[in-house]
Design an enzyme around this catalytic site. Sequence first.
Site, PDB file in Angstrom:
ATOM      1  N   ASP A  63       8.847   8.007 -11.957  1.00  0.00           N
ATOM      2  CA  ASP A  63       9.583   7.456 -10.820  1.00  0.00           C
ATOM      3  C   ASP A  63      10.286   6.158 -11.204  1.00  0.00           C
ATOM      4  OD1 ASP A  63       7.240   6.025 -11.136  1.00  0.00           O
ATOM      5  OD2 ASP A  63       6.441   6.441  -9.160  1.00  0.00           O
ATOM      6  N   HIS A 122      -0.462   8.102  -2.286  1.00  0.00           N
ATOM      7  CA  HIS A 122       0.738   8.629  -2.936  1.00  0.00           C
ATOM      8  C   HIS A 122       0.506   8.860  -4.421  1.00  0.00           C
ATOM      9  CE1 HIS A 122       2.136   4.242  -3.631  1.00  0.00           C
ATOM     10  NE2 HIS A 122       2.137   4.764  -4.842  1.00  0.00           N
ATOM     11  N   ASP A 138      -2.438   4.453  -0.318  1.00  0.00           N
ATOM     12  CA  ASP A 138      -2.149   5.370   0.798  1.00  0.00           C
ATOM     13  C   ASP A 138      -2.126   6.829   0.338  1.00  0.00           C
ATOM     14  OD1 ASP A 138       0.213   5.548  -0.626  1.00  0.00           O
ATOM     15  OD2 ASP A 138       1.523   4.974   1.033  1.00  0.00           O
ATOM     16  N   GLU A 196       5.278   9.544  -0.781  1.00  0.00           N
ATOM     17  CA  GLU A 196       4.532   8.903   0.294  1.00  0.00           C
ATOM     18  C   GLU A 196       4.069   9.936   1.321  1.00  0.00           C
ATOM     19  OE1 GLU A 196       3.692   5.952  -0.201  1.00  0.00           O
ATOM     20  OE2 GLU A 196       5.320   4.519  -0.492  1.00  0.00           O
TER      21      GLU A 196
HETATM   22  C1  GLP Z   1       2.903   2.828  -7.758  1.00  0.00           C
HETATM   23  C2  GLP Z   1       3.570   3.892  -8.652  1.00  0.00           C
HETATM   24  C3  GLP Z   1       2.637   4.994  -8.996  1.00  0.00           C
HETATM   25  C4  GLP Z   1       1.306   4.362  -9.317  1.00  0.00           C
HETATM   26  C5  GLP Z   1       0.682   3.828  -8.066  1.00  0.00           C
HETATM   27  C6  GLP Z   1      -0.563   3.004  -8.293  1.00  0.00           C
HETATM   28  O1  GLP Z   1       3.609   2.504  -6.636  1.00  0.00           O
HETATM   29  N1  GLP Z   1       4.783   4.445  -8.166  1.00  0.00           N
HETATM   30  O2  GLP Z   1       3.149   5.753 -10.073  1.00  0.00           O
HETATM   31  O3  GLP Z   1       0.439   5.332  -9.852  1.00  0.00           O
HETATM   32  O4  GLP Z   1       1.634   3.166  -7.266  1.00  0.00           O
HETATM   33  O5  GLP Z   1      -0.287   1.794  -8.908  1.00  0.00           O
HETATM   34  P1  GLP Z   1      -1.378   0.949  -9.661  1.00  0.00           P
HETATM   35  O6  GLP Z   1      -1.834   1.780 -10.802  1.00  0.00           O
HETATM   36  O7  GLP Z   1      -0.714  -0.309 -10.099  1.00  0.00           O
HETATM   37  O8  GLP Z   1      -2.481   0.711  -8.675  1.00  0.00           O
END
Ligand code: GLP
Length: 264
Positions: free
Chosen positions: A67, A138, A136, A143
């Site tokens: 992404d 995702h 949340d 989302e």
């Molecule tokens: C982000 C990314 C995801 C990631 C998730 C968790 O917004 N788009 O690819 O896996 O949220 O992030 P983190 O690993 O920093 O908790």
Amino acid sequence: MKIGIFPDDDTIGQVAADFVEDLFTRQPQANLGLATGSSPLATYRHLIERVSTGRLSFAQGQAFTLDEYVGLDPQHPERYRNVIYRDFLSGVDFPAESVHSPDGNADDLAAAACAYDRLIADAGGVDLQILGIGSDGHIAFNEPGESFKSRTHPGVLTNQTRQDNARFFGSDINAVPTHCVTQGLGTIMEARRLVLVAQGRAKARAIRELVEGAVSIRWPATIMQMHPDAWVLIDEDAASELDMIDYYREVWEKSRHYRGVCSG
Ligand code: GLP
């Protein structure tokens, strides 16, 4: 899904790296799916170490990121393309032309997203997708309310996600982009193996829904329950809301002989 519960982040990273090493040892031309965020950092550290000692090489492989934020300057340090380079790609040997990511600055975001989806398919699909999970629920930037069949697409970020990610933007939610381009849940589900890593209490509710909740787009990651080869590697804090921890530990221990790829 198989659930691995580990005492610390480093062990999670080691086990996840084992999956990647196993793939590239069997299939040096494999396609690896990369997630940004803090969750896979230990995994990336282990992979960098294994490449630097000559135990593993990505020289014949391709990498696809999940992404991207929309509208960040190409030089912005939090642009995901730059983040994944800093955290991982700068330390391993994927050829530059073999690393692909969605374009968050295209004039026509929908067309660019479609083109990225086709690029993945034309490359033969992702063999192993590393995933984190948002608080949340995702995965990538899909989302709640997204379609389980979605392909790579532009999307809107929830305030929860922007709040979660504000720590990367000087703790200012207003500096966090409002939009993204993300692989869709349908795209991600086509990866041949999914390896999700998560740590900490902030992820405990999402992990409970992922592992023991009903499949529902309220918690997008729950679609992983429908994947035939999905692995969830978590620490004790992320596992703290699960009902059946003892059972998952027993399955993990007793399936070593047929799991065959993990040292954890
Ligand atoms: C982000 C990314 C995801 C990631 C998730 C968790 O917004 N788009 O690819 O896996 O949220 O992030 P983190 O690993 O920093 O908790």
